[in-house]
Design a protein around this motif. Structure first.
Motif, PDB file in Angstrom:
ATOM      1  N   CYS A  84      -0.672   2.729   0.256  1.00 26.02           N
ATOM      2  CA  CYS A  84      -2.089   3.014   0.022  1.00 26.02           C
ATOM      3  C   CYS A  84      -2.951   1.762  -0.029  1.00 26.02           C
ATOM      4  CB  CYS A  84      -2.252   3.816  -1.262  1.00 26.02           C
ATOM      5  SG  CYS A  84      -1.122   5.231  -1.375  1.00 26.02           S
ATOM      6  N   GLU A  85      -2.369   0.624  -0.417  1.00 27.09           N
ATOM      7  CA  GLU A  85      -3.132  -0.616  -0.475  1.00 27.09           C
ATOM      8  C   GLU A  85      -2.729  -1.602   0.612  1.00 27.09           C
ATOM      9  OE1 GLU A  85      -3.512  -2.315  -4.346  1.00 27.09           O
ATOM     10  OE2 GLU A  85      -3.610  -0.362  -5.348  1.00 27.09           O
ATOM     11  N   GLY A  86      -1.690  -1.269   1.375  1.00 23.73           N
ATOM     12  CA  GLY A  86      -1.321  -2.079   2.536  1.00 23.73           C
ATOM     13  C   GLY A  86      -0.706  -3.424   2.208  1.00 23.73           C
ATOM     14  N   LEU A  87      -0.145  -3.593   1.005  1.00 24.06           N
ATOM     15  CA  LEU A  87       0.464  -4.876   0.645  1.00 24.06           C
ATOM     16  C   LEU A  87       1.834  -5.027   1.304  1.00 24.06           C
ATOM     17  CD1 LEU A  87      -0.354  -5.331  -3.153  1.00 24.06           C
ATOM     18  CD2 LEU A  87      -1.705  -5.978  -1.153  1.00 24.06           C
ATOM     19  N   SER A  88       2.197  -6.265   1.592  1.00 23.58           N
ATOM     20  CA  SER A  88       3.519  -6.549   2.139  1.00 23.58           C
ATOM     21  C   SER A  88       4.568  -6.497   1.039  1.00 23.58           C
ATOM     22  CB  SER A  88       3.530  -7.930   2.786  1.00 23.58           C
ATOM     23  OG  SER A  88       3.332  -8.934   1.803  1.00 23.58           O
ATOM     24  N   MET A  89       5.840  -6.433   1.436  1.00 25.61           N
ATOM     25  CA  MET A  89       6.925  -6.409   0.461  1.00 25.61           C
ATOM     26  C   MET A  89       6.916  -7.667  -0.407  1.00 25.61           C
ATOM     27  SD  MET A  89       8.595  -3.560   1.026  1.00 25.61           S
ATOM     28  CE  MET A  89       9.005  -2.337   2.283  1.00 25.61           C
ATOM     29  N   SER A  90       6.646  -8.817   0.216  1.00 28.33           N
ATOM     30  CA  SER A  90       6.648 -10.066  -0.556  1.00 28.33           C
ATOM     31  C   SER A  90       5.494 -10.097  -1.558  1.00 28.33           C
ATOM     32  CB  SER A  90       6.554 -11.267   0.385  1.00 28.33           C
ATOM     33  OG  SER A  90       5.403 -11.174   1.210  1.00 28.33           O
ATOM     34  N   ALA A  91       4.353  -9.492  -1.207  1.00 28.43           N
ATOM     35  CA  ALA A  91       3.216  -9.455  -2.133  1.00 28.43           C
ATOM     36  C   ALA A  91       3.446  -8.456  -3.264  1.00 28.43           C
ATOM     37  CB  ALA A  91       1.941  -9.100  -1.377  1.00 28.43           C
ATOM     38  N   VAL A 151       5.677  -5.914  -9.352  1.00 26.96           N
ATOM     39  CA  VAL A 151       6.596  -4.937  -9.949  1.00 26.96           C
ATOM     40  C   VAL A 151       7.781  -5.644 -10.623  1.00 26.96           C
ATOM     41  CG1 VAL A 151       5.963  -3.053  -8.407  1.00 26.96           C
ATOM     42  CG2 VAL A 151       7.784  -4.627  -7.736  1.00 26.96           C
ATOM     43  N   GLN A 152       7.581  -6.937 -10.939  1.00 26.92           N
ATOM     44  CA  GLN A 152       8.585  -7.736 -11.658  1.00 26.92           C
ATOM     45  C   GLN A 152       9.918  -7.840 -10.906  1.00 26.92           C
ATOM     46  OE1 GLN A 152       6.806  -5.194 -13.828  1.00 26.92           O
ATOM     47  NE2 GLN A 152       5.359  -6.902 -13.717  1.00 26.92           N
ATOM     48  N   LEU A 153       9.841  -7.978  -9.587  1.00 34.39           N
ATOM     49  CA  LEU A 153      11.029  -8.246  -8.787  1.00 34.39           C
ATOM     50  C   LEU A 153      10.926  -9.635  -8.188  1.00 34.39           C
ATOM     51  CD1 LEU A 153      11.554  -4.793  -7.014  1.00 34.39           C
ATOM     52  CD2 LEU A 153      12.767  -5.695  -8.996  1.00 34.39           C
ATOM     53  N   SER A 154      12.069 -10.214  -7.848  1.00 33.02           N
ATOM     54  CA  SER A 154      12.085 -11.620  -7.432  1.00 33.02           C
ATOM     55  C   SER A 154      11.788 -11.810  -5.954  1.00 33.02           C
ATOM     56  CB  SER A 154      13.457 -12.237  -7.759  1.00 33.02           C
ATOM     57  OG  SER A 154      13.751 -12.117  -9.127  1.00 33.02           O
ATOM     58  N   THR A 155      12.281 -10.912  -5.104  1.00 28.82           N
ATOM     59  CA  THR A 155      12.171 -11.124  -3.659  1.00 28.82           C
ATOM     60  C   THR A 155      11.728  -9.854  -2.953  1.00 28.82           C
ATOM     61  OG1 THR A 155      14.465 -10.477  -3.200  1.00 28.82           O
ATOM     62  CG2 THR A 155      14.064 -12.791  -3.765  1.00 28.82           C
ATOM     63  N   GLN A 156      11.292 -10.029  -1.696  1.00 28.84           N
ATOM     64  CA  GLN A 156      10.895  -8.879  -0.896  1.00 28.84           C
ATOM     65  C   GLN A 156      12.108  -8.020  -0.546  1.00 28.84           C
ATOM     66  OE1 GLN A 156       9.357 -11.044   2.657  1.00 28.84           O
ATOM     67  NE2 GLN A 156      10.799  -9.786   3.797  1.00 28.84           N
ATOM     68  N   VAL A 157      13.301  -8.615  -0.505  1.00 32.20           N
ATOM     69  CA  VAL A 157      14.507  -7.842  -0.220  1.00 32.20           C
ATOM     70  C   VAL A 157      14.740  -6.804  -1.318  1.00 32.20           C
ATOM     71  CG1 VAL A 157      17.013  -7.961   0.043  1.00 32.20           C
ATOM     72  CG2 VAL A 157      15.563  -9.700   1.101  1.00 32.20           C
ATOM     73  N   GLN A 158      14.468  -7.184  -2.568  1.00 27.97           N
ATOM     74  CA  GLN A 158      14.629  -6.236  -3.678  1.00 27.97           C
ATOM     75  C   GLN A 158      13.630  -5.087  -3.568  1.00 27.97           C
ATOM     76  OE1 GLN A 158      14.264  -9.292  -6.818  1.00 27.97           O
ATOM     77  NE2 GLN A 158      16.281  -8.640  -7.542  1.00 27.97           N
TER      78      GLN A 158
END
Length: 468
Positions: free
Chosen positions: A358-365, A370-377
């Motif tokens: 809905c906001e178009g953010l990338s995984m890394s952003a 959401v208190q995760l370390s990497t985009q892979v998570q």
């Protein structure tokens, strides 16, 4: 550092007194696949001994070795000089490492998004048996057979051939990965072709997209042609500049024009993927509330327009309500699963879904939000490919049941039974194409908005979905 050398068209005289003792094991260790699908290095002692004896010297620098070694091996093999078969296997060994590296790059770059890992690509291209006098036409041998030193380095040539291997291309296409940039797709699509592809859209919508593409060609493609003429070579298509976007449509903000171009390229990409997979899209590329091509006019009990209109009204309503139900059902199943985690992750899952769709953010952003370390998570948390697959299956089952109920008001049970296979195929195409549009939208690297029907309905539903 890779050993790269550009060869001249004319035969060269190799000064072997300037080549140091070879220390790069890639020239005598072949990457081969084991029976369980893993790779291992197969040492070829004859190749190592021959290579060390052929090019041994006690003083030159490593840089000279890197510049000439592949050229020397290539000349010995192509001239069928003494040791040609050993020069050939040394090149095959080196190529096996290059092929492995390309597969690993593809897996690292695209695997998380498209749902595959590098090892799934290996069987297509790592097929050399490591025999010096091998009679099997392995992929590395095919690379050497087709190689033209006047056109590119061996490294570049191997990379191109690996990425364009038919098996790898088909494997990637089946996962929605098509190796061509959005801008290249737009460059080689004509407005006339576009008008034939946009089946089911209104005349105004088609005209708007054709105008956008024509303007893009006039600005972007023309400047690219002029740039190529100035530089004397081609280069990868880059995203249009802000100034180019202003020229393409001076009436809209550049970011909006860019988003329209991404959307159009995504639609064309999905069409090309479908054609190359042998499943051409048979309906509008913009499947939406009015985009359905489902037609029962020939099956109505009486041949009046009212019966047709009534059926289509019911179908359009079922199309949306069953999609909403499917999304809600699958979302709730995921949130319940994440509730049971320690600590619970249901709230960050719903937040991540909202931020992405809905906001178009990338995984890394999204990760720090959401208190995760990497985009892979984040990728693992959302598991978008599986999520869409489950929604699609649930959607199809519900839609099929509702369509059959609606159809019975217009045709006999016997006739409906005879048409069941045809109806199933239509519904499969409609649901899968809608989800494919959502998948293509999710791959947009920037300026992504909820344009697909899936994303729009998902974003409408997310605020009201709460874990029990």
């Amino acid at each position: 550092m890779d050993m790269l050398v550009t060869f001249t068209a004319q035969p060269v005289c190799i000064d072997r007194s300037n080549i140091a003792m070879i220390t790069d094991a890639r020239y005598w260790q072949m990457v081969i696949l084991t029976s369980n699908g893993q790779y291992q290095l197969k040492d070829i002692p004859q190749a190592r001994r021959w290579l060390q004896a052929q090019f041994a010297h006690d003083s030159p620098s490593q840089s000279i070795e890197n510049k000439h070694l592949q050229g020397s091996l290539w000349e010995i093999w192509t001239a069928q000089s003494e040791g040609a078969s050993l020069a050939h296997v040394c090149l095959r060994c080196w190529l096996s490492h290059q092929i492995l590296r390309v597969c690993q790059q593809l897996g690292s770059r695209f695997g998380a998004t498209y749902g595959f890992i590098a090892s799934e690509l290996w069987p297509f291209v790592l097929e050399d048996d490591g025999q010096i006098e091998s009679t099997y036409p392995s992929f590395s041998q095919k690379i050497l057979k087709k190689y033209d030193p006047t056109q590119a380095t061996l490294s570049t040539w191997a990379t191109r051939m690996t990425k364009s291997h038919p098996g790898i291309k088909q494997f990637c296409l089946e996962r929605g990965l098509y190796f061509i940039s959005d801008w290249a797709i737009l460059n080689d699509t004509t407005p006339r072709q576009l008008s034939r592809l946009l089946i089911g859209l209104s005349e105004g919508a088609i005209a708007q997209k054709m105008t956008l593409l024509s303007s893009y060609h006039h600005v972007y493609r023309l400047e690219r042609i002029l740039q190529r003429q100035r530089q004397g070579k081609s280069c990868r298509c880059q995203e249009p500049t802000t100034e180019q976007l202003r020229k393409i449509n001076p009436k809209l903000p550049p970011t909006q024009v860019l988003n329209q171009l991404y959307e159009l390229a995504s639609q064309l990409r999905q069409y090309r993927i479908s054609v190359r997979r042998g499943m051409p899209i048979s309906q509008s590329l913009d499947l939406g509330e009015e985009g359905s091509y489902f037609n029962m006019s020939a099956e109505c009990k009486d041949d009046d327009e009212q019966a047709q209109d009534d059926f289509l009204d019911g179908y359009r309503n079922s199309f949306l309500t069953s999609l909403d139900n499917a999304i809600q059902t699958v979302i709730l199943s995921y949130t319940h699963k994440y509730q049971r985690k320690d600590p619970p992750k249901d709230h960050i899952y719903l937040l991540a879904m909202t931020l992405f769709h809905c906001e178009g953010l990338s995984m890394s952003a999204i990760a720090p939000k959401v208190q995760l370390s990497t985009q892979v998570q984040v990728t693992r948390l959302l598991n978008l490919k599986r999520f869409r697959t489950e929604v699609c299956a649930s959607w199809f089952n519900q839609l099929k049941q509702q369509v059959n109920t609606e159809a019975l008001a217009h045709i006999s049970p016997q006739r409906l039974n005879n048409l069941s296979g045809q109806i199933d195929q239509i519904l499969i195409e409609e649901t899968e194409t809608a989800m494919a549009s959502a998948a293509a939208e999710a791959q947009m690297p920037k300026n992504r908005t909820a344009n697909s029907i899936f994303s729009r309905r998902l974003c409408d539903l997310l605020p009201s979905i709460q874990p029990s």
